[in-house]
Write a protein that holds these residues in place. Structure first.
Motif, short mmCIF file in Angstrom:
data_model
loop_
_atom_site.label_atom_id
_atom_site.label_comp_id
_atom_site.label_asym_id
_atom_site.label_seq_id
_atom_site.Cartn_x
_atom_site.Cartn_y
_atom_site.Cartn_z
N GLN A 12 23.52 3.39 -28.88
CA GLN A 12 24.89 3.57 -28.42
C GLN A 12 25.51 4.86 -28.91
O GLN A 12 26.35 5.45 -28.24
N ALA A 13 25.14 5.31 -30.12
CA ALA A 13 25.74 6.52 -30.69
C ALA A 13 25.41 7.74 -29.84
O ALA A 13 24.30 7.85 -29.30
N PHE A 14 26.37 8.62 -29.69
CA PHE A 14 26.22 9.85 -28.90
C PHE A 14 25.79 9.56 -27.45
O PHE A 14 25.04 10.32 -26.86
N GLY A 15 26.27 8.44 -26.95
CA GLY A 15 25.91 8.06 -25.58
C GLY A 15 26.34 9.09 -24.55
O GLY A 15 25.71 9.23 -23.50
N PHE A 16 27.42 9.85 -24.85
CA PHE A 16 27.90 10.85 -23.90
C PHE A 16 26.92 11.99 -23.71
O PHE A 16 27.03 12.76 -22.77
N GLN B 273 22.17 20.27 -40.67
CA GLN B 273 22.17 18.83 -40.94
C GLN B 273 22.83 18.06 -39.80
O GLN B 273 22.35 16.99 -39.41
N THR B 274 23.93 18.62 -39.28
CA THR B 274 24.62 17.97 -38.16
C THR B 274 23.75 17.98 -36.91
O THR B 274 23.64 16.96 -36.20
N ILE B 275 23.13 19.12 -36.63
CA ILE B 275 22.24 19.23 -35.46
C ILE B 275 21.12 18.21 -35.57
O ILE B 275 20.77 17.54 -34.59
N ALA B 276 20.55 18.08 -36.77
CA ALA B 276 19.44 17.15 -36.98
C ALA B 276 19.85 15.72 -36.69
O ALA B 276 19.11 14.96 -36.05
N LEU C 121 31.48 11.82 -36.70
CA LEU C 121 30.78 12.96 -36.12
C LEU C 121 30.74 12.86 -34.60
O LEU C 121 30.95 13.86 -33.88
N GLU C 122 30.49 11.66 -34.09
CA GLU C 122 30.44 11.44 -32.64
C GLU C 122 31.77 11.79 -31.98
O GLU C 122 31.81 12.46 -30.95
N GLN C 123 32.88 11.37 -32.60
CA GLN C 123 34.20 11.65 -32.03
C GLN C 123 34.51 13.15 -32.02
O GLN C 123 35.04 13.69 -31.05
N GLU C 124 34.15 13.84 -33.11
CA GLU C 124 34.41 15.27 -33.20
C GLU C 124 33.61 16.04 -32.15
O GLU C 124 34.13 16.93 -31.47
N LEU C 125 32.33 15.68 -32.02
CA LEU C 125 31.48 16.39 -31.07
C LEU C 125 31.87 16.10 -29.63
O LEU C 125 31.77 16.96 -28.76
N GLU C 126 32.31 14.87 -29.37
CA GLU C 126 32.71 14.54 -28.00
C GLU C 126 33.91 15.38 -27.57
O GLU C 126 34.00 15.83 -26.43
N LYS C 127 34.85 15.61 -28.51
CA LYS C 127 36.00 16.48 -28.21
C LYS C 127 35.54 17.89 -27.89
O LYS C 127 35.99 18.52 -26.92
N LYS C 128 34.64 18.42 -28.72
CA LYS C 128 34.12 19.78 -28.49
C LYS C 128 33.37 19.85 -27.17
O LYS C 128 33.48 20.81 -26.42
N PHE C 129 32.61 18.80 -26.91
CA PHE C 129 31.81 18.78 -25.69
C PHE C 129 32.70 18.78 -24.45
O PHE C 129 32.46 19.53 -23.50
#
Length: 337
Positions: A108-112, A131-134, A178-186
């Motif tokens: 479910q994580a990073f499903g977007f 580390q984040t990319i990994a 992390l998922e919420q932050e990246l989804e905003k950037k995405f």
């Protein structure tokens, strides 16, 4: 576990649960699901077929256990959940449930990112710490992760791969943040990108599908307005005269599918190089027959010649699409004999 439920996929079991809950509860569940998930679930419900009462009860029990496990993990973390589940269901069942819920949470994580191409993922991750990319790459499909890694600078590639290999576990709360932050950037990256429309490749594709007469008149006008652009478009498309760039085996193949009458008409205005290319790849008998027809055919309309050439080009394009022949466009393709 019965043989029926053992062979059922998680999607089929979800469909069985929804059916067992009844229409009212099912409709409320639908309201909280993404449209693509609703579509998949509805498909599975439609093809579910008959389930015995025993199989239905078994699936509902499994669903109940999973709900209890998810609640325990959410409230108190993995260790708390293990303690609760071991008391409720025993050591073995608790381990199985925790294993299932761990896989489920990971999926479910990073499903977007699941329906996103590697190039877009790279554009979001390229300035993040290794580390984040990994972490993110460990949650997406291996082939997509590989595509992202190959786009990273070499020194970053090494660090990312090392981090993935040494990764043990990450807290669910950290993943959520992390998922919420990246989804905003995405979403920001996607909204700022303009959709790609038109372009030389698109024009070349259009020109490949207009009739021969229109093609000639368009290029004549374009040569006057912008000769460089006309040349670039020609490089991206295939026209009758490009037969001279084809390998002999491909020419021999498309000749088998061409009408001889079209070849006769097409050769009426063909240049010497094109004619030589065609004749040299025909049987001597076919070449002689076409030459005889060329001598006796007179008063041929230009339009008929152009239409015949277009039909031959159409045959070539169909065979290329089927992978039976190779055509080289603008020198972009390397051919290995």
């Amino acid at each position: 576990m019965s043989e029926v439920t053992k062979n059922m996929s998680s999607e089929q079991k979800a469909a069985a649960v929804v059916v067992a809950l009844g229409v009212d509860k099912a409709s409320r569940i639908y309201q909280n699901m993404a449209s693509e998930d609703v579509e998949q679930l509805t498909y599975e419900i439609a093809r579910l077929g008959h389930l015995s009462m025993e199989d239905t009860e078994e699936i509902l029990e499994e669903f109940y256990q999973m709900c209890m496990t998810r609640k325990a993990v959410t409230v108190g973390g993995m260790e708390y959940a293990r303690t609760v589940l071991e008391k409720a269901f025993g050591d073995q069942t608790a381990s199985q449930l925790l294993d299932k819920i761990t896989r489920s949470l990971k999926n479910q994580a990073f499903g977007f990112l699941r329906k996103t191409d590697a190039k877009s993922i790279f554009s979001v991750l390229q300035y993040e710490r290794p580390q984040t990319i990994a972490i993110v790459l460990s949650y997406i499909e291996p082939d997509k992760a590989a595509d992202v890694i190959t786009q990273l600078p070499e020194e970053v590639q090494i660090t990312v791969v090392q981090n993935i290999a040494e990764m043990d576990s990450v807290s669910s709360s950290a993943i959520k943040v992390l998922e919420q932050e990246l989804e905003k950037k995405f979403n920001s990256v996607l909204s700022s990108d303009n959709a790609k429309v038109g372009g030389i490749d698109y024009v070349a594709n259009v020109m490949n599908n207009v009739d021969r007469s229109s093609e000639k008149s368009i290029f004549e006008g374009l040569e006057v307005e912008n000769g460089e652009l006309a040349q670039e478009i020609r490089k991206r498309m295939f026209v009758f005269e490009d037969i001279i760039t084809m390998d002999d085996r491909s020419v021999q193949r498309f000749l088998r599918d061409c009408e001889q009458s079209d070849l006769v008409l097409a050769l009426k205005t063909a240049g010497e190089e094109v004619a030589q290319k065609l004749f040299s790849n025909m049987s001597s008998r076919m070449a002689e027959s076409i030459r005889d027809d060329l001598e006796v055919s007179t008063n041929v309309r230009i339009r008929d010649v152009e239409e015949a050439q277009q039909r031959i080009v159409d045959v070539i394009r169909v065979l290329e699409a089927q992978g039976q022949i190779i055509i080289v466009k603008g020198g972009k393709d390397d051919i290995i004999a």
